[in-house]
Scaffold this motif. Structure first.
Motif, PDB file in Angstrom:
ATOM      1  N   ILE A 301       0.789  -1.095   0.073  1.00 62.36           N
ATOM      2  CA  ILE A 301       0.031  -0.196  -0.024  1.00 62.36           C
ATOM      3  C   ILE A 301       0.778   1.420   0.059  1.00 62.36           C
ATOM      4  O   ILE A 301       0.596   2.270  -0.692  1.00 62.36           O
ATOM      5  CB  ILE A 301      -1.034   0.042   1.245  1.00 62.36           C
ATOM      6  CG1 ILE A 301      -2.014  -1.265   1.078  1.00 62.36           C
ATOM      7  CG2 ILE A 301      -1.610   1.311   1.509  1.00 62.36           C
ATOM      8  CD1 ILE A 301      -2.613  -1.404   2.424  1.00 62.36           C
ATOM      9  N   SER A 330       0.469   3.841   5.885  1.00 63.69           N
ATOM     10  CA  SER A 330      -0.196   2.794   5.390  1.00 63.69           C
ATOM     11  C   SER A 330      -0.649   1.759   6.562  1.00 63.69           C
ATOM     12  O   SER A 330      -1.073   0.641   6.301  1.00 63.69           O
ATOM     13  CB  SER A 330       0.539   2.300   4.083  1.00 63.69           C
ATOM     14  OG  SER A 330       0.895   3.105   3.247  1.00 63.69           O
ATOM     15  N   PRO A 333      -4.443   1.053   6.965  1.00 60.22           N
ATOM     16  CA  PRO A 333      -4.746   0.170   5.801  1.00 60.22           C
ATOM     17  C   PRO A 333      -4.276  -1.250   5.663  1.00 60.22           C
ATOM     18  O   PRO A 333      -4.995  -2.244   5.221  1.00 60.22           O
ATOM     19  CB  PRO A 333      -4.591   1.358   4.583  1.00 60.22           C
ATOM     20  CG  PRO A 333      -4.203   2.612   5.177  1.00 60.22           C
ATOM     21  CD  PRO A 333      -3.837   2.297   6.745  1.00 60.22           C
TER      22      PRO A 333
END
Length: 358
Positions: A301, A330, A333
């Protein structure tokens, strides 16, 4: 072959005074700023030269004038040092006992320089506005982003100062904030780091906002993360450590350097222009995850995020900062994607077993 700490100090000062750092203004939605001071000094081994400290160039206004002072210019036995502090131990404080640079958050109406000067004087007793110190410059500003919700928490501004007198002014540590301070030789960062000092700082990946049964459930699923860290050599230089005593005495504790403080130290050392320093390579190492799929998702990501906004016009330090921002931004996520992927794999496995045995 590593350069001497004297040459390293000179290069750092010249680079800071010649270059302009990245300035990041605070948005109206988050005006909080924090300023820290990276304080350098020349630890002279020639006391016979100290009476000549006052000269026509005093107080020096540039790094070149500083190196013309007799107790610096004629001393080939001394070494440059960098000041670190260990935070006081406080219940409920996430940063309790951590190694950091002296500094703190801004107050209403203050400039960044006002903030760092006030914070350093309150926490250590050192007056950065006096003739005893010269402001060399500042490193690039940093955005401190929450790994939980990716929101901007503050802008961090690292100032760099040089002590331009041979004897450090008396220090008066604020016991509620500072447990101890230590002057670490710059040579330590310019030479190979001994293996016994290379370590990792461990953190749980379970969000701190979760408590009770939810935290107990997620902890084994998410595991933890370990960040590159270094134990500073205060045991080798006990005469360079100042402690308060009592419950906060830290001379027997380790000074473990990691996180933002480690990254800022790397930025400072890179100003020496030395390529392939082991210290810099160590800091560039990625965190270790006890659940490897989580690390994979976070990295993927971050790479996608960086690819969509990368710019070749950025300096090396700015590219590093951009990567770190993308990587740690990131984290959440990546955790979500890892959990979703696990659920999908589990569902597929259950579906296959049903078809296999029915």
């Amino acid at each position: 072959m590593p350069i001497s700490s004297k040459e390293a100090l000179k290069r750092i000062g010249e680079r800071l005074q010649a270059d302009s750092s990245l300035y990041i203004p605070s948005p109206l939605t988050q005006p909080r700023r924090a300023c820290v001071a990276l304080i350098l000094r020349w630890h002279s081994k020639r006391p016979d030269l100290i009476p000549q400290a006052t000269s026509a160039a005093y107080p020096p206004k540039t790094i070149q004038e500083f190196f013309e002072l007799p107790w610096v210019k004629e001393d080939d036995q001394g070494h440059a040092e960098l000041l670190f502090m260990q935070r006081a131990t406080r219940s409920g404080d996430r940063w309790s006992g951590h190694v950091a640079y002296i500094g703190g958050k801004n107050e209403a109406g203050e400039t960044d320089l006002d903030t760092v000067t006030r914070e350093v004087q309150e926490e250590s007793g050192l007056d950065l506005a006096s003739d005893a110190f010269l402001q060399l410059g500042r490193l690039d500003d940093r955005e401190v982003i929450s790994t939980y919700n990716k929101q901007l928490m503050m802008i961090l501004i690292p100032f760099v100062f040089l002590q331009v007198v041979p004897c450090t002014p008396p220090m008066d540590l604020e016991k509620d904030e500072v447990a101890s301070v230590a002057w670490i030789p710059l040579d330590f960062f310019l030479s190979p780091i001994p293996n016994e000092r290379v370590c990792y700082a461990e953190e749980s990946l379970t969000p701190r906002v979760l408590q009770g049964w939810r935290r107990k459930l997620l902890r084994p699923l998410l595991g933890g993360v370990s960040f590159p860290a270094i134990d500073l050599p205060i045991d080798k230089h006990p005469d360079m450590t100042i402690s308060l005593g009592g419950d906060n005495t830290s001379s027997h504790r380790r000074f473990r350097l990691w996180g933002l403080t480690l990254a800022m130290t790397r930025d400072l050392i890179q100003l020496t222009g030395q390529a392939d320093l082991p210290f810099v390579a160590l800091v560039a190492g990625t965190p270790r995850y006890s659940r490897q799929d989580i690390g994979m998702w976070i990295k993927c990501i971050a790479l996608v995020s960086l690819w969509t906004r990368s710019s070749s016009s950025l300096s090396k330090s700015q590219q590093q900062a951009q990567w770190e921002k993308a990587y740690y931004g990131s984290l959440r996520p990546g955790l979500v994607m890892a959990m979703v992927a696990r659920v999908v794999v589990l569902a597929m496995g259950v579906s296959w077993l049903r078809r296999r045995f029915h």
